[in-house]
Write an enzyme that holds these catalytic residues in place. Structure first.
Site, PDB file in Angstrom:
ATOM      1  N   GLU A  60     135.126 117.189  35.051  1.00  0.00           N
ATOM      2  CA  GLU A  60     133.673 116.982  35.126  1.00  0.00           C
ATOM      3  C   GLU A  60     133.247 115.837  34.215  1.00  0.00           C
ATOM      4  OE1 GLU A  60     131.441 117.677  37.059  1.00  0.00           O
ATOM      5  OE2 GLU A  60     129.590 117.321  35.954  1.00  0.00           O
ATOM      6  N   TRP A  67     119.565 105.848  52.439  1.00  0.00           N
ATOM      7  CA  TRP A  67     120.938 105.678  51.936  1.00  0.00           C
ATOM      8  C   TRP A  67     121.725 105.226  53.151  1.00  0.00           C
ATOM      9  CZ3 TRP A  67     125.920 107.697  52.645  1.00  0.00           C
ATOM     10  CH2 TRP A  67     126.838 107.397  51.628  1.00  0.00           C
ATOM     11  N   ARG A  86     117.145 110.713  46.847  1.00  0.00           N
ATOM     12  CA  ARG A  86     117.970 111.024  48.021  1.00  0.00           C
ATOM     13  C   ARG A  86     118.577 109.774  48.648  1.00  0.00           C
ATOM     14  NH1 ARG A  86     117.210 115.995  50.237  1.00  0.00           N
ATOM     15  NH2 ARG A  86     117.847 115.194  52.247  1.00  0.00           N
ATOM     16  N   CYS A 103     118.847 110.652  53.071  1.00  0.00           N
ATOM     17  CA  CYS A 103     117.685 109.765  53.030  1.00  0.00           C
ATOM     18  C   CYS A 103     116.487 110.648  52.731  1.00  0.00           C
ATOM     19  CB  CYS A 103     117.484 109.083  54.383  1.00  0.00           C
ATOM     20  SG  CYS A 103     118.885 108.098  54.904  1.00  0.00           S
ATOM     21  N   ASN A 150     117.186 110.908  59.097  1.00  0.00           N
ATOM     22  CA  ASN A 150     118.135 111.209  58.028  1.00  0.00           C
ATOM     23  C   ASN A 150     119.348 111.820  58.713  1.00  0.00           C
ATOM     24  OD1 ASN A 150     119.472 111.962  55.713  1.00  0.00           O
ATOM     25  ND2 ASN A 150     118.355 113.872  55.459  1.00  0.00           N
ATOM     26  N   GLY A 151     120.532 111.264  58.482  1.00  0.00           N
ATOM     27  CA  GLY A 151     121.745 111.829  59.077  1.00  0.00           C
ATOM     28  C   GLY A 151     122.497 110.769  59.861  1.00  0.00           C
ATOM     29  N   LYS A 183     121.540 112.102  45.920  1.00  0.00           N
ATOM     30  CA  LYS A 183     121.547 113.423  45.306  1.00  0.00           C
ATOM     31  C   LYS A 183     122.096 114.482  46.250  1.00  0.00           C
ATOM     32  CE  LYS A 183     120.709 116.462  42.150  1.00  0.00           C
ATOM     33  NZ  LYS A 183     121.596 116.523  40.970  1.00  0.00           N
ATOM     34  N   HIS A 216     154.039 113.965  32.554  1.00  0.00           N
ATOM     35  CA  HIS A 216     154.612 113.807  33.904  1.00  0.00           C
ATOM     36  C   HIS A 216     154.080 112.562  34.600  1.00  0.00           C
ATOM     37  CE1 HIS A 216     156.480 117.703  33.541  1.00  0.00           C
ATOM     38  NE2 HIS A 216     155.317 118.222  33.175  1.00  0.00           N
ATOM     39  N   LYS A 259     131.339 112.449  35.626  1.00  0.00           N
ATOM     40  CA  LYS A 259     130.062 111.966  35.067  1.00  0.00           C
ATOM     41  C   LYS A 259     130.178 110.502  34.662  1.00  0.00           C
ATOM     42  CE  LYS A 259     127.321 114.856  35.860  1.00  0.00           C
ATOM     43  NZ  LYS A 259     128.113 115.283  36.904  1.00  0.00           N
ATOM     44  N   GLU A 280     130.374 108.161  37.802  1.00  0.00           N
ATOM     45  CA  GLU A 280     129.173 108.009  38.638  1.00  0.00           C
ATOM     46  C   GLU A 280     128.016 107.389  37.857  1.00  0.00           C
ATOM     47  OE1 GLU A 280     127.460 111.606  40.225  1.00  0.00           O
ATOM     48  OE2 GLU A 280     128.067 112.773  38.520  1.00  0.00           O
TER      49      GLU A 280
HETATM   50  C1  AGP Z   1     127.565 115.425  40.637  1.00  0.00           C
HETATM   51  O1  AGP Z   1     127.049 114.777  39.485  1.00  0.00           O
HETATM   52  C2  AGP Z   1     127.321 114.635  41.896  1.00  0.00           C
HETATM   53  N1  AGP Z   1     125.945 114.344  42.066  1.00  0.00           N
HETATM   54  C3  AGP Z   1     127.995 115.239  43.113  1.00  0.00           C
HETATM   55  O2  AGP Z   1     129.372 115.364  42.841  1.00  0.00           O
HETATM   56  C4  AGP Z   1     127.486 116.634  43.550  1.00  0.00           C
HETATM   57  O3  AGP Z   1     127.864 117.607  42.622  1.00  0.00           O
HETATM   58  C5  AGP Z   1     128.119 116.976  44.903  1.00  0.00           C
HETATM   59  O4  AGP Z   1     127.690 116.005  45.836  1.00  0.00           O
HETATM   60  C6  AGP Z   1     127.751 118.366  45.413  1.00  0.00           C
HETATM   61  O5  AGP Z   1     126.361 118.437  45.614  1.00  0.00           O
HETATM   62  P1  AGP Z   1     125.703 119.903  45.847  1.00  0.00           P
HETATM   63  O6  AGP Z   1     125.959 120.682  44.605  1.00  0.00           O
HETATM   64  O7  AGP Z   1     124.248 119.631  46.096  1.00  0.00           O
HETATM   65  O8  AGP Z   1     126.393 120.506  47.046  1.00  0.00           O
END
Ligand code: AGP
Length: 612
Positions: free
Chosen positions: A484, A74, A27, A2, A100-101, A607, A507, A488, A491
């Site tokens: 990767e 969040w 966030r 958050c 936050n948490g 984020k 397989h 992308k 998400e």
């Molecule tokens: C990647 O596009 C995502 N936002 C997510 O997988 C991110 O890489 C992951 O949460 C790790 O975050 P960090 O690098 O801040 O630890």
């Protein structure tokens, strides 16, 4: 996960609070709210949805106040509704808390408080803290900081908390445990926030807070104590980037801006890393030559995109330094009885430096005696502070939730570590290291070349907008790239996507192929094991079953069977991820735009994931 802001000072608080929340919306953006401190009463406004909903609700009815707290959420406990939005208040409506948490023992707390006559308005864990603080403040004769110190002793979990009371509206009290909180020092004003982006327009003087430290800010100054009330000296530092770096710079989205910042991010991360004697400079590692030579293995801990950078590390470090590299999902590693000791080097990769899974995993590794090197993009964040050493990437602030430039710089960082270890262990000569380093120095220009093809790439992508699933194939160091690319797309486009090792196709996964299935194949760069021929066979196998094929291939490489070929410049095989990833980032970006998704703040994500 958050965003939290606090302000007290000479300005009207509403502006720094709302502007701060805007900078922190990445966030979390399920709801937003503020509490303004006016003598004798608090002004509370909060709304589900994005910050714009709160701003619309505020209108012109906002009283003038010179202090306040703000929150963008969040959701963890309790759905994203007005009622569950922060701040939460006590039953007198005079004490407000934002959080936050996760308070892990909130159920018991809530039961105790209900038995003491408190009435609850929300389903959140946070509200328990508001009622607890209200009681404790009374027993400490109105001392909110003392109440916070005592409250924290009965809380379990990870949290950043801010509190304000109408009887002393100029005073804001904060505390952090396993969740970020930073102080901004102004002239006649002071700030609290989840990260410096919230107040960088007002001051570049910041103070980091350690675990279980309680901070009190007023317009005149700050005080930091431990939970016993002992005063602690503030550890001040200067913020190195400016607010324009945290703006869009003319791009429609932060993500596209950050894709275009990749050449500079890579160049900045390489800057000064080879000295005049052709030695890799990695003084941050704090390991003696003997300790490096005695290393038995490396364990990489990370999540999401950072985990994919760790997978690239395995291929590069094992080839260059001849050290075993294990790559672990942080959330799994922590609960396994892994075999690590003081001859293990743990590399914790994290853009934010606040990912709870990675933080908890590195603590687990430290308890087992390992040395921890953080690879991080956020100065003074928790993961570097709890590591033995840190190698900062220099990607600049990454605001878009989907990580792009941070990923490329994380890969560059693990390349540097691999070359450094190879050199110190005498496995690679200085000339070999210099030659590879010089190839890396060429990468920013090669990324620029790829970025010149962005528009045709975006148009190509739109031709696949109606797809329901996309498969990505990679081999060797291109396998993490395939993962990767799939992440992308998931998400950003909310589309099913999956990355596979090309050799695994037969397989099982090949059963997924049907007429029209888009498959993106990363063609390995001319490889001593003939992996390019093997991938070309994979392409034929899926084409024979109706797949539509896009191939990421190096200039000059022969490719048969592709509907589209995306060319990338020539580079050594192990450096391919830096180049092959860029078209996949653009593909996912454009798919999100075409589908009308929120590119910078995709649904359900945040984020920085600061809960386990
Ligand atoms: C990647 O596009 C995502 N936002 C997510 O997988 C991110 O890489 C992951 O949460 C790790 O975050 P960090 O690098 O801040 O630890």
């Amino acid at each position: 996960m958050c965003g939290i802001v606090g302000y007290t000072g000479s300005q009207s608080a509403i502006t720094p609070l709302i502007e701060g929340l805007r900078r922190l919306e990445y966030r979390g953006y399920d709801s937003a709210g503020i509490a303004l401190g006016t003598p004798g009463r608090l002004y509370i406004e909060k709304r589900a949805g994005k910050l714009a909903n709160l701003e619309a609700a505020l209108g012109d009815s906002v009283p003038t106040a010179h202090s306040g707290i703000g929150h963008t959420r969040w959701a963890t406990h309790g759905g994203p509704t007005d009622r569950n939005a922060h701040p939460h208040v006590d039953n007198e409506g005079k004490l407000a808390v934002i959080h936050n948490g996760i308070i892990e023992n909130y159920t018991q707390l809530r039961a105790d408080l209900l038995s003491r006559g408190h009435r609850f308005e929300s389903d959140t864990d946070t509200e328990s803290v508001a009622h607890l603080l209200s009681d404790l403040r009374k027993s400490h004769n109105g001392d909110l900081a003392a109440a916070m110190r005592e409250a924290v002793k009965s809380l379990r979990g990870s949290f950043t908390l801010l509190a304000i009371h109408a009887d002393n509206p100029d005073v804001i009290v904060g505390v952090r445990r396993n969740s970020p909180l930073v102080v901004g020092l102004g002239d006649g004003e002071n700030f609290l926030a989840s990260d410096v982006a919230a107040f960088i327009d007002y001051t570049k003087r910041a103070v980091e807070l350690g675990q279980d430290e309680v901070v009190t800010i007023t317009s005149e100054g700050i005080e930091i104590t431990n939970l016993d009330g002992a005063k602690l000296a503030p550890k001040e530092y200067e913020i190195t980037w400016d607010s324009s770096a945290a703006q869009k710079g003319g791009f429609h989205h932060f993500m596209l801006k950050e894709i275009f910042e990749q050449p500079k991010a890579v160049a900045d991360t390489l800057l000064g890393r080879l000295n005049e004697r052709n030695q890799i400079v990695l003084d941050e590692l704090h390991l003696t030559k003997e300790e490096v030579q005695d290393l038995k293995k490396i364990v990489v801990l990370a999540c999401g995109t950072a985990y994919h950078a760790g997978m690239v590390a395995k291929y590069a470090i094992e080839k260059w330094a001849k050290i075993t590299v294990e790559v672990e999902l942080a959330s799994e590693f922590r609960y396994r009885d892994s075999v690590i000791d003081n001859q293990t080097l743990v590399i914790a990769i994290s853009q934010s430096g606040e990912t709870m899974d990675t933080l908890m995993a590195l603590r687990h590794a430290k308890e087992a005696g390992a040395r921890v090197l953080a690879v991080c993009n956020t100065n003074s964040s928790t993961i570097p502070r709890e590591s033995d050493a840190v190698l900062y990437t220099h990607a600049g602030p990454e605001i878009a939730v989907a990580s792009t430039k941070a990923f490329l710089t994380q890969v560059i960082a693990v390349y540097l570590i691999g070359l450094y270890l190879a050199q110190v262990r005498g496995v690679m000569s200085d000339v070999e290291v210099k030659n590879l380093f010089n190839e890396m120095v060429e990468l920013p220009g090669k990324i620029e070349q790829i970025l010149e093809t962005v528009e045709p790439l975006r148009e190509l992508t739109r031709g696949f907008a109606s797809s329901t699933s996309v498969l990505f194939l990679g081999r060797n160091v291109g396998f993490p790239v395939a993962l990767e690319g799939a992440l992308k797309l998931k998400e950003l486009a909310y589309m099913h996507a999956e990355g596979f090792a090309g050799g695994e196709l037969k397989h099982g996964p090949i059963a997924l192929i049907e007429e029209g299935t888009p498959v993106i194949a990363i063609l390995p760069i001319g490889h001593e094991h003939g992996l390019d021929e093997k991938m070309l066979s994979n392409i034929q196998e899926v084409k024979a079953r109706g797949a539509r094929i896009i191939v990421i291939a190096q200039e000059g490489a022969e490719v048969a069977g592709a509907e589209h070929i995306i060319r990338i410049p020539v580079a050594p095989a192990l450096l391919q991820p830096i180049l092959a990833t860029v078209p996949l980032q653009v593909f996912a970006y454009e798919m999100a735009v075409t589908r009308g998704n929120d590119v910078d703040q995709p649904r359900n994500l945040a984020k920085s994931v600061t809960v386990e």
